[in-house]
Motif scaffolding. Structure first.
Motif, PDB file in Angstrom:
ATOM      1  N   ILE A 155      -6.795 -50.847   0.456  1.00 40.76           N
ATOM      2  CA  ILE A 155      -6.599 -49.989   0.289  1.00 40.76           C
ATOM      3  C   ILE A 155      -6.388 -48.407   1.119  1.00 40.76           C
ATOM      4  CG2 ILE A 155      -9.569 -49.170  -0.254  1.00 40.76           C
ATOM      5  CD1 ILE A 155      -6.250 -47.592  -2.998  1.00 40.76           C
ATOM      6  N   ARG A 156      -6.447 -49.299   2.487  1.00 43.15           N
ATOM      7  CA  ARG A 156      -6.631 -47.900   3.330  1.00 43.15           C
ATOM      8  C   ARG A 156      -5.139 -48.011   3.278  1.00 43.15           C
ATOM      9  NH1 ARG A 156      -6.355 -43.658   3.686  1.00 43.15           N
ATOM     10  NH2 ARG A 156      -5.363 -42.932   5.713  1.00 43.15           N
ATOM     11  N   THR A 157      -5.082 -49.603   3.667  1.00 40.98           N
ATOM     12  CA  THR A 157      -3.546 -49.872   4.310  1.00 40.98           C
ATOM     13  C   THR A 157      -2.589 -49.244   2.872  1.00 40.98           C
ATOM     14  OG1 THR A 157      -4.584 -51.780   5.249  1.00 40.98           O
ATOM     15  CG2 THR A 157      -1.745 -51.637   4.908  1.00 40.98           C
ATOM     16  N   LEU A 158      -2.000 -49.177   1.949  1.00 40.99           N
ATOM     17  CA  LEU A 158      -1.168 -48.491   1.452  1.00 40.99           C
ATOM     18  C   LEU A 158      -2.094 -47.209   1.786  1.00 40.99           C
ATOM     19  CD1 LEU A 158      -1.461 -50.689  -1.871  1.00 40.99           C
ATOM     20  CD2 LEU A 158      -0.895 -51.123  -0.523  1.00 40.99           C
ATOM     21  N   LYS A 159      -2.952 -46.163   1.105  1.00 41.20           N
ATOM     22  CA  LYS A 159      -3.071 -44.908   1.292  1.00 41.20           C
ATOM     23  C   LYS A 159      -2.238 -44.791   2.752  1.00 41.20           C
ATOM     24  CE  LYS A 159      -6.501 -43.384  -1.044  1.00 41.20           C
ATOM     25  NZ  LYS A 159      -5.482 -42.500  -2.419  1.00 41.20           N
ATOM     26  N   MET A 160      -2.506 -45.566   3.487  1.00 38.47           N
ATOM     27  CA  MET A 160      -1.307 -45.045   4.883  1.00 38.47           C
ATOM     28  C   MET A 160       0.590 -45.169   4.921  1.00 38.47           C
ATOM     29  SD  MET A 160      -1.255 -46.985   8.553  1.00 38.47           S
ATOM     30  CE  MET A 160      -0.725 -48.712   8.633  1.00 38.47           C
ATOM     31  N   TYR A 161       0.309 -46.183   4.339  1.00 38.37           N
ATOM     32  CA  TYR A 161       1.408 -46.407   3.996  1.00 38.37           C
ATOM     33  C   TYR A 161       1.505 -44.888   2.694  1.00 38.37           C
ATOM     34  CZ  TYR A 161       1.805 -51.596   4.344  1.00 38.37           C
ATOM     35  OH  TYR A 161       1.372 -52.775   5.184  1.00 38.37           O
ATOM     36  N   GLU A 162       1.573 -44.466   1.775  1.00 39.10           N
ATOM     37  CA  GLU A 162       1.136 -43.671   0.510  1.00 39.10           C
ATOM     38  C   GLU A 162       1.919 -41.949   2.051  1.00 39.10           C
ATOM     39  OE1 GLU A 162      -0.608 -42.282  -3.154  1.00 39.10           O
ATOM     40  OE2 GLU A 162      -1.687 -42.196  -1.186  1.00 39.10           O
ATOM     41  N   LEU A 200      -0.275 -47.370 -13.271  1.00 38.98           N
ATOM     42  CA  LEU A 200      -1.381 -47.986 -12.240  1.00 38.98           C
ATOM     43  C   LEU A 200      -1.689 -47.020 -10.808  1.00 38.98           C
ATOM     44  CD1 LEU A 200       0.467 -51.383 -12.537  1.00 38.98           C
ATOM     45  CD2 LEU A 200      -1.788 -50.769 -12.674  1.00 38.98           C
ATOM     46  N   PRO A 201      -2.793 -46.723 -10.801  1.00 40.40           N
ATOM     47  CA  PRO A 201      -3.668 -46.523  -9.664  1.00 40.40           C
ATOM     48  C   PRO A 201      -3.711 -46.933  -8.247  1.00 40.40           C
ATOM     49  CG  PRO A 201      -5.114 -47.193 -10.797  1.00 40.40           C
ATOM     50  CD  PRO A 201      -3.766 -47.485 -11.562  1.00 40.40           C
ATOM     51  N   LEU A 202      -3.398 -46.890  -7.022  1.00 44.42           N
ATOM     52  CA  LEU A 202      -2.921 -47.145  -6.002  1.00 44.42           C
ATOM     53  C   LEU A 202      -3.687 -48.183  -6.308  1.00 44.42           C
ATOM     54  CD1 LEU A 202      -0.914 -47.146  -3.931  1.00 44.42           C
ATOM     55  CD2 LEU A 202      -2.718 -45.827  -2.607  1.00 44.42           C
ATOM     56  N   LYS A 258       0.605 -39.644  -8.011  1.00 40.62           N
ATOM     57  CA  LYS A 258      -1.021 -41.044  -8.113  1.00 40.62           C
ATOM     58  C   LYS A 258      -1.721 -42.218  -8.859  1.00 40.62           C
ATOM     59  CE  LYS A 258      -3.001 -37.734  -5.344  1.00 40.62           C
ATOM     60  NZ  LYS A 258      -3.009 -38.399  -4.298  1.00 40.62           N
ATOM     61  N   LEU A 259      -0.424 -42.191 -10.115  1.00 40.01           N
ATOM     62  CA  LEU A 259      -0.006 -43.505 -10.373  1.00 40.01           C
ATOM     63  C   LEU A 259       1.136 -43.890 -10.197  1.00 40.01           C
ATOM     64  CD1 LEU A 259      -1.076 -42.038 -13.926  1.00 40.01           C
ATOM     65  CD2 LEU A 259      -2.272 -43.571 -12.799  1.00 40.01           C
ATOM     66  N   TYR A 260       2.160 -45.700 -10.650  1.00 35.27           N
ATOM     67  CA  TYR A 260       2.731 -46.142  -9.858  1.00 35.27           C
ATOM     68  C   TYR A 260       3.514 -47.176 -11.738  1.00 35.27           C
ATOM     69  CZ  TYR A 260       2.353 -44.402  -5.408  1.00 35.27           C
ATOM     70  OH  TYR A 260       1.861 -43.549  -4.736  1.00 35.27           O
ATOM     71  N   SER A 261       5.028 -46.671 -11.039  1.00 36.78           N
ATOM     72  CA  SER A 261       5.584 -47.914 -12.229  1.00 36.78           C
ATOM     73  C   SER A 261       5.420 -48.892 -11.886  1.00 36.78           C
ATOM     74  CB  SER A 261       6.650 -47.219 -13.033  1.00 36.78           C
ATOM     75  OG  SER A 261       7.503 -47.607 -12.034  1.00 36.78           O
ATOM     76  N   ILE A 262       6.109 -50.429 -12.951  1.00 28.62           N
ATOM     77  CA  ILE A 262       6.451 -51.739 -12.377  1.00 28.62           C
ATOM     78  C   ILE A 262       7.008 -51.267 -11.453  1.00 28.62           C
ATOM     79  CG2 ILE A 262       7.167 -53.989 -13.073  1.00 28.62           C
ATOM     80  CD1 ILE A 262       3.876 -52.843 -14.320  1.00 28.62           C
ATOM     81  N   ASN A 263       8.030 -50.795 -11.071  1.00 26.35           N
ATOM     82  CA  ASN A 263       8.901 -50.764 -10.819  1.00 26.35           C
ATOM     83  C   ASN A 263       9.097 -49.906  -9.481  1.00 26.35           C
ATOM     84  OD1 ASN A 263      10.871 -51.282 -12.588  1.00 26.35           O
ATOM     85  ND2 ASN A 263      11.788 -49.735 -12.644  1.00 26.35           N
ATOM     86  N   ASP A 264       7.872 -49.174  -9.492  1.00 23.13           N
ATOM     87  CA  ASP A 264       7.739 -48.650  -8.171  1.00 23.13           C
ATOM     88  C   ASP A 264       6.477 -49.585  -7.224  1.00 23.13           C
ATOM     89  OD1 ASP A 264       8.343 -45.715  -8.588  1.00 23.13           O
ATOM     90  OD2 ASP A 264       6.611 -45.257  -9.432  1.00 23.13           O
TER      91      ASP A 264
END
Length: 113
Positions: free
Chosen positions: A24-31, A11-13, A45-51
């Motif tokens: 999305i900008r909030t999550l990019k800030m955390y990233e 899954l992408p952000l 760039k892609l995340y798992s269910i556990n992530d």
């Protein structure tokens, strides 16, 4: 039917932001602050269910509990260093259940506070 692999990065952000009702900008800030799981010490760039469980926990700590990036980083380090995989997964499942019980109106009330 094959079993789901919750560790496979799929899954992408942008999709995660829709799942969490987060910008999305909030999550990019955390990233950018490296609060998300890394792969080989690089941002994914892609995340798992556990992530996603970790990302949801980070979002909860920042948005609902108003903990800053340093505090979140410390909490994540404590969880990573002091819990085995089973206890960590049980803890994240418990957090996920609690997050499901927070209504969207509760979140909006907290954001307007």
């Amino acid at each position: 039917m094959a079993l789901l692999n919750n560790d496979k990065d799929v899954l992408p952000l942008s999709s995660i932001s829709e799942l969490l009702n987060a910008k999305i900008r909030t999550l990019k800030m955390y990233e950018d602050k490296k609060l998300f799981p890394l792969k080989n010490n690089k941002l994914k760039k892609l995340y798992s269910i556990n992530d996603i469980k970790i990302i949801a926990f980070v979002h909860y700590l920042a948005n609902i509990k108003k903990i800053n990036a340093n505090g979140i980083s410390y909490i994540l380090t404590m969880i990573e260093n002091n819990m085995d995989e089973k206890n960590r997964n049980d803890f994240l499942d418990m957090i996920e259940n609690k997050l499901e019980n927070i209504s969207q109106s509760d979140i909006q009330d907290l954001e307007s506070f």
